[in-house]
Scaffold this active site. Structure first.
Site, short mmCIF file in Angstrom:
data_model
loop_
_atom_site.label_atom_id
_atom_site.label_comp_id
_atom_site.label_asym_id
_atom_site.label_seq_id
_atom_site.Cartn_x
_atom_site.Cartn_y
_atom_site.Cartn_z
N ASP A 17 0.82 -1.22 0.00
CA ASP A 17 0.00 0.00 0.00
C ASP A 17 0.86 1.27 0.00
O ASP A 17 1.97 1.28 0.54
CB ASP A 17 -0.93 -0.02 1.23
N GLY A 20 0.29 5.37 -4.48
CA GLY A 20 -0.25 6.66 -4.91
C GLY A 20 0.33 7.81 -4.10
O GLY A 20 0.77 8.84 -4.66
N TRP A 22 3.08 7.81 -2.36
CA TRP A 22 4.53 7.91 -2.62
C TRP A 22 4.74 8.76 -3.87
O TRP A 22 5.56 9.68 -3.87
CB TRP A 22 5.11 6.51 -2.82
N ASN A 65 -10.82 -2.85 -5.41
CA ASN A 65 -10.05 -1.89 -6.21
C ASN A 65 -10.69 -1.61 -7.58
O ASN A 65 -10.33 -0.63 -8.23
CB ASN A 65 -8.60 -2.33 -6.37
N ARG A 191 -5.30 -1.31 8.97
CA ARG A 191 -6.47 -2.15 8.71
C ARG A 191 -6.08 -3.25 7.75
O ARG A 191 -5.04 -3.19 7.10
CB ARG A 191 -7.64 -1.31 8.18
N ILE A 192 -6.98 -4.24 7.64
CA ILE A 192 -6.71 -5.46 6.86
C ILE A 192 -7.25 -5.34 5.43
O ILE A 192 -6.77 -6.01 4.52
CB ILE A 192 -7.36 -6.68 7.58
C1 IPE Z 1 -5.63 -2.63 -0.11
O1 IPE Z 1 -5.23 -1.30 -0.32
C2 IPE Z 1 -5.50 -3.40 -1.37
C3 IPE Z 1 -4.16 -3.49 -1.91
C4 IPE Z 1 -3.08 -2.99 -1.44
C5 IPE Z 1 -4.06 -4.25 -3.12
P1 IPE Z 1 -6.27 -0.13 -0.60
O2 IPE Z 1 -5.49 1.11 -0.73
O3 IPE Z 1 -7.17 -0.50 -1.71
O4 IPE Z 1 -7.15 -0.18 0.75
P2 IPE Z 1 -8.03 0.90 1.50
O5 IPE Z 1 -8.98 1.46 0.49
O6 IPE Z 1 -7.09 1.95 2.01
O7 IPE Z 1 -8.68 0.14 2.59
C1 IPE Z 2 -1.50 0.17 -3.42
O1 IPE Z 2 -1.26 1.52 -3.51
C2 IPE Z 2 -1.64 -0.51 -4.75
C3 IPE Z 2 -3.01 -0.91 -5.09
C4 IPE Z 2 -4.07 -0.89 -4.33
C5 IPE Z 2 -3.20 -1.43 -6.42
P1 IPE Z 2 -2.46 2.54 -3.55
O2 IPE Z 2 -2.85 2.78 -4.96
O3 IPE Z 2 -3.57 2.11 -2.66
O4 IPE Z 2 -1.76 3.84 -2.96
P2 IPE Z 2 -2.42 4.91 -1.98
O5 IPE Z 2 -2.99 4.17 -0.82
O6 IPE Z 2 -3.47 5.62 -2.78
O7 IPE Z 2 -1.28 5.78 -1.60
MG MG Z 3 -4.05 2.45 -0.72
#
Ligand code: IPE
Ligand code: IPE
Ligand code: MG
Length: 244
Positions: A17, A20, A22, A65, A191-192
């Site tokens: 996670d 985005g 970063w 997602n 969170r999970i």
């Molecule tokens: C969880 O991250 C799913 C993955 C990392 C693939 P998200 O960024 O989608 O989760 P939430 O929305 O913060 O719970």
């Molecule tokens: C995790 O990074 C990758 C995926 C869920 C595919 P994010 O895309 O959730 O990055 P943030 O949480 O927006 O920074």
């Molecule tokens: Mg995320």
């Protein structure tokens, strides 16, 4: 880092996670963040298997997602398709078997499903470790899916209800893997998010603030140092640690 005095978990799971955020911090686009995250996964997974971890599960794309913009979802699907193409050679070279967890159906594009199946086939003979990549994955979906498989077998008289046990339930999940020992979620979220809810029942959890593209070998070392300090009791008591 020398791991000889550290406890080595069998199964490590990482929620990748913060790609985005970063990217935003670096003045880059979210897509560039995902690209860097995937580059990092290649280097980091090599390091992790070299340290003796047998199973590494990574959460790359959740069932939820698909709620993201069409542009971001399609960028990620193309990235998966092009990245995973190289995984057969990359993982064969390291002796790692690659498996995927998640529903293999729409909205997951056929081109991604085809590549997933190719990589699994090309690496299935490897025994040094297992890389479990979770795509279109949800913990609820996994348990519902397992329940359906079990019901079907029972209805066909191939399985008796009394033969469903805590010991064998995991064979009905997307992949039959040992329980997770250590869960790492990067980016500071605690969170999970629907990840491996069945397999995480007794996992130690670690939530570094670092965003995934910056979560390198030194950051992983810190997670293992922390894991080594944890007293895993599994509901029992370690009497030798107590002054009674
Ligand atoms: C969880 O991250 C799913 C993955 C990392 C693939 P998200 O960024 O989608 O989760 P939430 O929305 O913060 O719970
Ligand atoms: C995790 O990074 C990758 C995926 C869920 C595919 P994010 O895309 O959730 O990055 P943030 O949480 O927006 O920074
Ligand atoms: Mg995320």
């Amino acid at each position: 880092m020398d791991y000889s005095k550290l406890k080595i978990p069998t199964h490590v799971a990482i929620i990748l996670d913060g790609n985005g955020r970063w990217a935003q911090e670096q003045g880059l686009t979210r897509s560039q963040g995902h690209k860097s995250g995937f580059e990092n996964l290649k280097t980091l997974s090599r390091y992790i298997f070299n340290k003796g971890i047998k199973v590494l599960s990574v959460y790359a794309f959740s069932t939820e997602n698909f709620k993201r913009s069409k542009e971001e979802v399609s960028f990620l699907m193309n990235l998966f398709a092009s990245e995973f193409k190289n995984y057969s050679d990359l993982m064969n070279e390291q002796g790692i078997k690659v498996v995927f967890s998640g529903e293999r159906k729409a909205p997951l594009p056929d081109k991604v499903i085809d590549i997933i199946e190719e990589v699994e086939e090309a690496t299935k003979q490897n025994t040094r470790g297992i890389l479990n990549i979770c795509i279109n994955y949800g913990g609820h979906s996994e348990i519902v899916n397992a329940t359906k498989k079990i019901c079907k077998l029972v209805l066909e008289n191939k399985l008796s209800i009394d033969d469903i046990t805590e010991e064998n339930f995991s064979q009905y999940l997307f992949n039959d893997l040992p329980p997770v020992d250590l869960l790492i979620r990067t980016s500071g979220e605690i969170r999970i998010s629907n990840f491996m809810i069945y397999q995480l029942s007794y996992a130690e959890m670690y939530f570094p603030k670092t965003y995934f593209p910056a979560f390198d070998a030194a950051e992983f070392d810190k997670a293992i140092v922390e894991y080594t300090k944890r007293d895993r009791r599994f509901g029992g008591i370690n009497y030798e640690n107590k002054n009674n």
